[in-house]
Write an enzyme that holds these catalytic residues in place. Structure first.
Site, mmCIF file in Angstrom:
data_model
loop_
_atom_site.group_PDB
_atom_site.id
_atom_site.type_symbol
_atom_site.label_atom_id
_atom_site.label_comp_id
_atom_site.label_asym_id
_atom_site.label_seq_id
_atom_site.Cartn_x
_atom_site.Cartn_y
_atom_site.Cartn_z
ATOM 1 N N GLU A 101 -35.382 -11.791 22.512
ATOM 2 C CA GLU A 101 -36.020 -12.829 21.694
ATOM 3 C C GLU A 101 -35.166 -14.062 21.447
ATOM 4 O O GLU A 101 -35.019 -14.506 20.306
ATOM 5 C CB GLU A 101 -36.499 -12.245 20.364
ATOM 6 C CG GLU A 101 -37.603 -11.233 20.539
ATOM 7 C CD GLU A 101 -38.312 -10.862 19.252
ATOM 8 O OE1 GLU A 101 -37.796 -11.172 18.174
ATOM 9 O OE2 GLU A 101 -39.390 -10.256 19.345
ATOM 10 N N GLU A 161 -42.048 -4.972 23.598
ATOM 11 C CA GLU A 161 -42.386 -4.607 22.209
ATOM 12 C C GLU A 161 -43.838 -4.955 21.944
ATOM 13 O O GLU A 161 -44.324 -5.989 22.415
ATOM 14 C CB GLU A 161 -41.521 -5.364 21.185
ATOM 15 C CG GLU A 161 -40.084 -4.923 21.136
ATOM 16 C CD GLU A 161 -39.257 -5.688 20.098
ATOM 17 O OE1 GLU A 161 -39.808 -6.132 19.071
ATOM 18 O OE2 GLU A 161 -38.043 -5.830 20.346
HETATM 19 C C1 BGP Z 1 -38.978 -8.189 16.839
HETATM 20 C C2 BGP Z 1 -37.589 -7.627 17.012
HETATM 21 C C3 BGP Z 1 -37.457 -6.181 16.628
HETATM 22 C C4 BGP Z 1 -38.292 -5.769 15.435
HETATM 23 C C5 BGP Z 1 -39.701 -6.340 15.490
HETATM 24 C C6 BGP Z 1 -40.506 -6.111 14.228
HETATM 25 O O1 BGP Z 1 -38.870 -9.557 16.578
HETATM 26 O O2 BGP Z 1 -37.168 -7.739 18.349
HETATM 27 O O3 BGP Z 1 -36.095 -5.925 16.448
HETATM 28 O O4 BGP Z 1 -37.641 -5.974 14.251
HETATM 29 O O5 BGP Z 1 -39.690 -7.720 15.750
HETATM 30 O O6 BGP Z 1 -40.090 -6.989 13.226
HETATM 31 P P1 BGP Z 1 -39.995 -6.593 11.714
HETATM 32 O O7 BGP Z 1 -39.087 -5.420 11.674
HETATM 33 O O8 BGP Z 1 -39.435 -7.759 11.021
HETATM 34 O O9 BGP Z 1 -41.369 -6.281 11.281
#
Ligand code: BGP
Length: 473
Positions: free
Chosen positions: A165, A373
């Protein structure tokens, strides 16, 4: 258009799931590990990174559950300060051994390791020494970190993600440390350039050291829809895509800055420093695939020049309606989509947006894509008889997988799907209140309890999906 059942997932599709080191491992100061900037800066209202899901100590049990789930692949990240506590130099054997044992365990269970090299956890010492990603010095240190990983794990690991990211540091500046004395926007574009150079060097190094491996970035992307068909709004959506998606993907794929983004940077005095050889390096490092983190689409409309520049505010509490939209004066401002449901954290649930994005990327770059993801953050309730009825998670993943299937029918070369997350872990913004996993971890932000692993309803659902190779969603 919908396709009938004739479109199926490829036989060798990577049915996987994802985690990241600082959110999952715990042991944040054990066996020689030093602190990362996320260990230091994680939201203080929630659990810290010291224990999280305790995967560091429970990895065998966790891999056994992956096997039971039927996972074909597993995406995880490597903690830089666990492997190199000083950021460079001496390798921490205990740290490397942890990853070696994890990779062996995965291989023995027939699970392909998909490794993210950098997932936000820069060693604090490098931040303090030269300002981390704001300095070109990091390019060599990152290359050294990659070299160590390719040497130590390259025989067993054939899929690598360079940086997670990179795109999100523009939206979520808390993931990076910026110098408060200097203009923020300028720093972001400098860091973006430096990160892309580091990514490009990692690609070259991987090709030299492990020629039979594949490597690419993992980018967080959301397609932008115009709020109305007013031509100004349609143009605003195009430009939002240019600034938030294609700036990054064009740099990765073509080693080129988009003309309109470059002009914006020039007009606003925020161009990054380009040294001799930079653009050649970027052009010579085309990735083997794109990894896409997709959670939601966004809606934008035109933003008059008179508006104030504003970063998006993050909803950390899980109460609907708390997100404030980003404003880029003269270009676009965020807005809400009345046609889709939202999670409690205001994330807009839009499975079709995933198909749209996959098709856009395929049209532009014709490159294999893996979803690195995708998932829904929610407050899960453990019942007295030790069940978690997370039908909302099943519903979310199901509609997204259906759109993946349709995208494959459209011609997208999709080769894997990694829901976020394999097991409950520390949400970067909201601690353990906001859960994503197929497996419940018995703890809260305040009470570590026994960290017992409990399979949720979604675990059994995903098991069936994998077993039927996506025929039964
Ligand atoms: C993405 C990241 C992850 C994870 C996910 C969910 O941006 O790569 O590491 O954290 O988001 O985000 P959050 O935990 O803030 O809901």
């Amino acid at each position: 258009m919908k396709y009938k059942d004739s479109i199926a997932f490829p036989e060798d599709f990577f049915w996987a799931a994802a985690t990241a080191a600082y959110q999952f491992e715990g042991a944040h100061l054990e066996d020689g590990k030093s602190l990362s900037i996320v260990d230091k800066n994680i939201n203080p209202n929630y659990a810290d990174t010291s224990v999280t899901s305790n995967h560091y100590h429970k990895f065998k049990e966790d891999v056994a559950l992956m096997k039971e789930l039927g996972m074909k692949a597993y995406r995880f990240s490597i903690s830089w300060p666990r492997v190199l506590p000083n950021g460079r130099g001496e390798v921490n054997k205990k740290g490397v051994n942890f990853y070696k044992r994890l990779v062996n365990e995965l291989r023995e269970n027939g699970i392909e390791p998909l490794v993210t090299i950098y997932h936000f956890d820069l060693p604090v010492c490098l931040q303090e020494e030269y300002g981390g990603w704001s300095s070109r010095k990091i390019i060599d240190d990152f290359a050294y970190f990659c070299k160590v990983l390719f040497e130590q794990l390259g025989e067993e690991v054939k899929y690598w993600f360079t940086i997670n990211e990179q795109s999100n540091m523009f939206l979520l500046p808390y993931l990076m440390e910026f110098n408060k004395e200097l203009p923020l926007e300028k720093q972001k574009y400098e860091m973006n350039h430096i990160m892309t150079l580091a990514h490009a060097k990692a690609i070259h190094l991987c090709r030299e050291m492990i020629p039979n491996a594949k490597i690419g970035p993992a980018i967080g992307l959301s397609p932008n829809y115009p709020e109305t068909c007013r031509p100004e709004d349609v143009q605003a959506a195009r430009e939002a895509d240019d600034f938030r998606t294609y700036l990054f993907t064009d740099l990765y794929m073509y080693g080129k800055y988009r003309d309109n983004v470059w002009r914006y940077m020039e007009e606003n005095g925020v161009t990054p420093t380009i040294e001799e050889g930079d653009m050649e390096l970027l052009q010579s490092a085309k990735p083997d695939f794109l990894g896409i983190n997709y959670y939601q689409s966004r809606v934008v409309k035109f933003a008059p020049e008179t508006m104030e520049n504003k970063d998006m505010s993050i909803n950390m509490n899980g109460k609907k309606g708390e997100t404030e939209f980003e404003v880029v004066p003269g270009i676009y401002q965020g807005s809400s989509n009345p046609y889709v449901e939202k999670t409690d954290w205001d994330w807009e649930i839009d499975a079709i947006g995933l198909r749209t994005l996959l098709n856009e990327l395929n049209d532009r770059y014709q490159i294999p894509i893996i979803i690195t993801e995708n998932g829904i953050g929610a407050v899960d309730m453990l019942t007295e008889d030790e069940k978690v009825h997370d039908q909302y998670r099943i519903d979310y993943l199901k509609i997204h997988l259906e759109q993946c299937r349709l995208a494959i029918g459209d011609g997208v070369q999709l080769f894997g799907y990694c829901p976020w997350s394999y097991m409950d872990l520390l949400s970067t913004t909201s601690g353990f209140r906001k859960r994503y996993g197929f497996v419940y971890v018995n703890r809260t932000d305040d009470d570590i309890k026994d960290l017992r692993r409990i399979k949720k309803d979604s675990f059994y659902w995903y098991q069936e999906v994998i077993h039927s190779n996506g025929q039964k969603l």
